[in-house]
Design a protein around this motif. Structure first.
Motif, PDB file in Angstrom:
ATOM      1  N   ASN A  19      -5.816  10.870  -0.818  1.00 38.42           N
ATOM      2  CA  ASN A  19      -6.982  11.794  -1.167  1.00 38.42           C
ATOM      3  C   ASN A  19      -7.773  11.869  -0.086  1.00 38.42           C
ATOM      4  O   ASN A  19      -8.459  10.916   0.506  1.00 38.42           O
ATOM      5  CB  ASN A  19      -7.651  11.516  -2.544  1.00 38.42           C
ATOM      6  CG  ASN A  19      -6.711  11.868  -3.760  1.00 38.42           C
ATOM      7  OD1 ASN A  19      -5.578  12.423  -3.728  1.00 38.42           O
ATOM      8  ND2 ASN A  19      -7.149  11.412  -4.720  1.00 38.42           N
ATOM      9  N   PHE A  20      -8.430  13.257  -0.050  1.00 37.61           N
ATOM     10  CA  PHE A  20      -9.509  13.449   0.697  1.00 37.61           C
ATOM     11  C   PHE A  20     -10.787  12.853  -0.118  1.00 37.61           C
ATOM     12  O   PHE A  20     -10.918  13.359  -1.017  1.00 37.61           O
ATOM     13  CB  PHE A  20      -9.716  14.932   1.290  1.00 37.61           C
ATOM     14  CG  PHE A  20      -8.676  15.306   2.434  1.00 37.61           C
ATOM     15  CD1 PHE A  20      -8.821  15.118   3.629  1.00 37.61           C
ATOM     16  CD2 PHE A  20      -7.484  16.192   1.911  1.00 37.61           C
ATOM     17  CE1 PHE A  20      -7.860  15.770   4.571  1.00 37.61           C
ATOM     18  CE2 PHE A  20      -6.582  16.563   2.858  1.00 37.61           C
ATOM     19  CZ  PHE A  20      -7.015  16.441   4.163  1.00 37.61           C
ATOM     20  N   TYR A  21     -11.860  12.379   0.474  1.00 38.33           N
ATOM     21  CA  TYR A  21     -13.118  12.069  -0.066  1.00 38.33           C
ATOM     22  C   TYR A  21     -14.355  11.904   1.007  1.00 38.33           C
ATOM     23  O   TYR A  21     -14.079  11.177   1.811  1.00 38.33           O
ATOM     24  CB  TYR A  21     -13.073  10.651  -0.861  1.00 38.33           C
ATOM     25  CG  TYR A  21     -14.438  10.504  -1.427  1.00 38.33           C
ATOM     26  CD1 TYR A  21     -14.599  11.237  -2.526  1.00 38.33           C
ATOM     27  CD2 TYR A  21     -14.908   9.458  -1.379  1.00 38.33           C
ATOM     28  CE1 TYR A  21     -15.909  10.992  -3.361  1.00 38.33           C
ATOM     29  CE2 TYR A  21     -16.248   9.274  -1.920  1.00 38.33           C
ATOM     30  CZ  TYR A  21     -16.783  10.009  -2.794  1.00 38.33           C
ATOM     31  OH  TYR A  21     -17.639   9.934  -3.446  1.00 38.33           O
ATOM     32  N   GLN A  22     -14.942  12.784   0.898  1.00 39.21           N
ATOM     33  CA  GLN A  22     -16.211  13.212   1.890  1.00 39.21           C
ATOM     34  C   GLN A  22     -15.379  13.322   3.130  1.00 39.21           C
ATOM     35  O   GLN A  22     -14.849  13.975   3.574  1.00 39.21           O
ATOM     36  CB  GLN A  22     -16.921  12.217   1.488  1.00 39.21           C
ATOM     37  CG  GLN A  22     -17.892  12.410   0.260  1.00 39.21           C
ATOM     38  CD  GLN A  22     -19.049  11.173  -0.069  1.00 39.21           C
ATOM     39  OE1 GLN A  22     -19.016  10.331   0.789  1.00 39.21           O
ATOM     40  NE2 GLN A  22     -19.636  11.404  -1.221  1.00 39.21           N
ATOM     41  N   ASP A  23     -15.975  12.230   4.149  1.00 41.01           N
ATOM     42  CA  ASP A  23     -15.648  12.137   5.443  1.00 41.01           C
ATOM     43  C   ASP A  23     -14.422  11.346   5.736  1.00 41.01           C
ATOM     44  O   ASP A  23     -14.142  10.874   6.964  1.00 41.01           O
ATOM     45  CB  ASP A  23     -16.510  12.053   6.452  1.00 41.01           C
ATOM     46  CG  ASP A  23     -17.203  10.890   6.285  1.00 41.01           C
ATOM     47  OD1 ASP A  23     -17.124  10.133   5.180  1.00 41.01           O
ATOM     48  OD2 ASP A  23     -18.357  10.386   6.980  1.00 41.01           O
ATOM     49  N   MET A  24     -13.901  10.986   4.480  1.00 43.96           N
ATOM     50  CA  MET A  24     -12.770   9.745   4.628  1.00 43.96           C
ATOM     51  C   MET A  24     -11.612  10.054   4.187  1.00 43.96           C
ATOM     52  O   MET A  24     -11.453  11.305   3.405  1.00 43.96           O
ATOM     53  CB  MET A  24     -13.381   8.425   3.885  1.00 43.96           C
ATOM     54  CG  MET A  24     -14.333   7.712   4.770  1.00 43.96           C
ATOM     55  SD  MET A  24     -14.451   6.051   3.908  1.00 43.96           S
ATOM     56  CE  MET A  24     -14.626   6.376   2.166  1.00 43.96           C
ATOM     57  N   ILE A  25     -10.357   9.366   4.216  1.00 41.91           N
ATOM     58  CA  ILE A  25      -9.093   9.339   3.408  1.00 41.91           C
ATOM     59  C   ILE A  25      -8.933   8.261   2.831  1.00 41.91           C
ATOM     60  O   ILE A  25      -9.232   7.171   3.351  1.00 41.91           O
ATOM     61  CB  ILE A  25      -8.238   9.670   4.420  1.00 41.91           C
ATOM     62  CG1 ILE A  25      -8.183  11.141   5.000  1.00 41.91           C
ATOM     63  CG2 ILE A  25      -6.655   9.416   3.542  1.00 41.91           C
ATOM     64  CD1 ILE A  25      -7.271  11.512   6.206  1.00 41.91           C
ATOM     65  N   LEU A  26      -8.731   8.208   1.351  1.00 45.79           N
ATOM     66  CA  LEU A  26      -8.177   7.135   0.564  1.00 45.79           C
ATOM     67  C   LEU A  26      -6.602   7.338   0.085  1.00 45.79           C
ATOM     68  O   LEU A  26      -6.320   8.269  -0.166  1.00 45.79           O
ATOM     69  CB  LEU A  26      -9.141   7.229  -0.654  1.00 45.79           C
ATOM     70  CG  LEU A  26     -10.764   7.303  -0.659  1.00 45.79           C
ATOM     71  CD1 LEU A  26     -11.146   7.261  -2.109  1.00 45.79           C
ATOM     72  CD2 LEU A  26     -11.197   6.056   0.178  1.00 45.79           C
ATOM     73  N   SER A  27      -6.196   6.040   0.459  1.00 45.65           N
ATOM     74  CA  SER A  27      -4.747   6.067   0.287  1.00 45.65           C
ATOM     75  C   SER A  27      -4.345   4.739  -0.346  1.00 45.65           C
ATOM     76  O   SER A  27      -4.951   3.607   0.149  1.00 45.65           O
ATOM     77  CB  SER A  27      -4.195   6.009   1.666  1.00 45.65           C
ATOM     78  OG  SER A  27      -2.656   6.085   1.908  1.00 45.65           O
ATOM     79  N   VAL A  28      -3.159   4.806  -0.953  1.00 44.78           N
ATOM     80  CA  VAL A  28      -2.808   3.446  -1.649  1.00 44.78           C
ATOM     81  C   VAL A  28      -1.183   3.600  -1.571  1.00 44.78           C
ATOM     82  O   VAL A  28      -0.476   4.769  -1.683  1.00 44.78           O
ATOM     83  CB  VAL A  28      -2.864   3.461  -3.151  1.00 44.78           C
ATOM     84  CG1 VAL A  28      -4.507   3.145  -3.382  1.00 44.78           C
ATOM     85  CG2 VAL A  28      -2.790   4.435  -4.131  1.00 44.78           C
ATOM     86  N   GLY A  29      -0.415   2.371  -1.626  1.00 43.36           N
ATOM     87  CA  GLY A  29       0.948   2.440  -1.443  1.00 43.36           C
ATOM     88  C   GLY A  29       1.668   1.013  -1.831  1.00 43.36           C
ATOM     89  O   GLY A  29       0.928   0.223  -2.467  1.00 43.36           O
ATOM     90  N   GLU A  30       2.671   0.794  -0.940  1.00 41.47           N
ATOM     91  CA  GLU A  30       3.152  -0.734  -0.831  1.00 41.47           C
ATOM     92  C   GLU A  30       1.941  -1.722  -0.422  1.00 41.47           C
ATOM     93  O   GLU A  30       1.437  -1.259   0.537  1.00 41.47           O
ATOM     94  CB  GLU A  30       4.226  -0.899   0.218  1.00 41.47           C
ATOM     95  CG  GLU A  30       5.505   0.011  -0.448  1.00 41.47           C
ATOM     96  CD  GLU A  30       6.643   0.194   0.565  1.00 41.47           C
ATOM     97  OE1 GLU A  30       6.873  -0.762   1.465  1.00 41.47           O
ATOM     98  OE2 GLU A  30       7.724   0.567   0.103  1.00 41.47           O
ATOM     99  N   GLY A  31       1.502  -2.479  -1.305  1.00 38.45           N
ATOM    100  CA  GLY A  31       0.634  -3.666  -0.794  1.00 38.45           C
ATOM    101  C   GLY A  31      -0.807  -3.315  -1.683  1.00 38.45           C
ATOM    102  O   GLY A  31      -0.433  -2.668  -2.656  1.00 38.45           O
TER     103      GLY A  31
END
Length: 299
Positions: free
Chosen positions: A225-237
């Protein structure tokens, strides 16, 4: 549900209520749990506040996708989509408002419904394999879809025509043949697109149709997801990755599940503004500050 079921539980999907005070989560047993965020975040919260106010079986198979409208929660499993009134769920009434099943000829053709969006459109045909993710650009009148065939297709939902096709795995800087070519996550904001899966998570400029940043994250990313000036990501791990738009991984925040499937940002309520993360566990991590896990909700 017993300890063995808890041990093997995975949370696949999440959605916040329109008021932002409740969170719905779907698991691999076909159950939906509804949590009261206002209770869980209260200064007087107890362990009981972090358990569901309601748990019910919505589908025979896993609940792969949840989506909220202004009035209803939509849930998708194997071969069916159901709608549940949020007003009724809050009153602990679990009768479905309606259920729809796509046309299929035999049990071998029952589709696994992985993503939903609400828009007036027709049947969009062009992918040559399973579709895993969707994103809508309402201002442009476009729907984007990512699939097992490694393509991101951009559709004009007013005409039902595919207007662009990006085969991400064919770009050398994105390709990771050891993971395959499938696209498992996709999201858009203005003229920008995030996508990943087999190929590396990458940021694309949709006017030039070219990747501008490649994120050096290991494993396949399942949601970003985009969030403010960042990108948040989830997956393996076991970590939520905080990435800068230029491609740098700023931080990786540990979570309870060992593998992560879903993240959700509650932007519907200022009082209950949280990030929630679920995966291979009966627990859903809650972040009131993106830098650390505050507590966990439990199915």
């Amino acid at each position: 549900m017993g300890p063995v079921e808890h041990l093997h539980m995975s949370v696949f999907s999440q959605s916040f209520s329109p008021c932002g005070r409740f969170l719905a989560a779907g698991n691999n047993y076909g159950e939906i749990a509804v949590f009261s965020l206002s209770s869980a975040l209260s200064p007087d919260a107890t362990e009981l506040s972090q358990t569901p106010i309601l748990t019910f079986t919505a589908h025979e198979g896993p609940v792969f996708s949840l989506f909220s409208t202004d009035t209803h929660l939509l849930s998708a499993g194997n071969g069916e989509i159901s709608a549940w009134s949020w007003a009724e769920l809050i009153k602990r009434n679990t009768k479905a408002a309606w259920t729809r099943r796509p046309n299929y000829k035999s049990s071998l053709e029952i589709p696994e419904i992985n993503a939903m969006t609400v828009n007036p459109t027709s049947v969009l045909q062009g992918h040559t394999d399973y579709i895993h993710c969707l994103s809508v650009r309402e201002r442009e009148g476009e729907i984007l879809s990512g699939g097992e065939d490694g393509a991101v297709r951009i559709w004009d939902y007013r005409t039902g025509q595919s207007v662009h096709c990006i085969e991400v795995y064919k770009y050398e800087e994105c390709a990771r043949p050891q993971y395959g070519k499938w696209i498992s996550c996709l999201t858009t904001e203005s003229d920008w697109m995030l996508c990943g899966g087999g190929p590396s998570l990458s940021l694309w400029h949709l006017r030039s149709m070219s990747p501008t940043s490649i994120f050096p994250l290991s494993g396949c990313q399942r949601q970003a997801n985009f969030y403010q000036d960042m990108i948040l990501s989830v997956g393996e791990g076991q970590c939520v990755s905080h990435c800068l738009l230029g491609g740098e991984v700023k931080a990786q925040i540990p979570c309870t599940p060992h593998s992560l499937n879903t993240l959700a940002l509650n932007l519907n309520s200022t009082d209950n503004r949280v990030l929630t993360v679920g995966g291979s566990s009966h627990q859903i991590d809650v972040f009131t500050n993106l830098s650390y896990r505050t507590f966990s909700l439990s199915f």
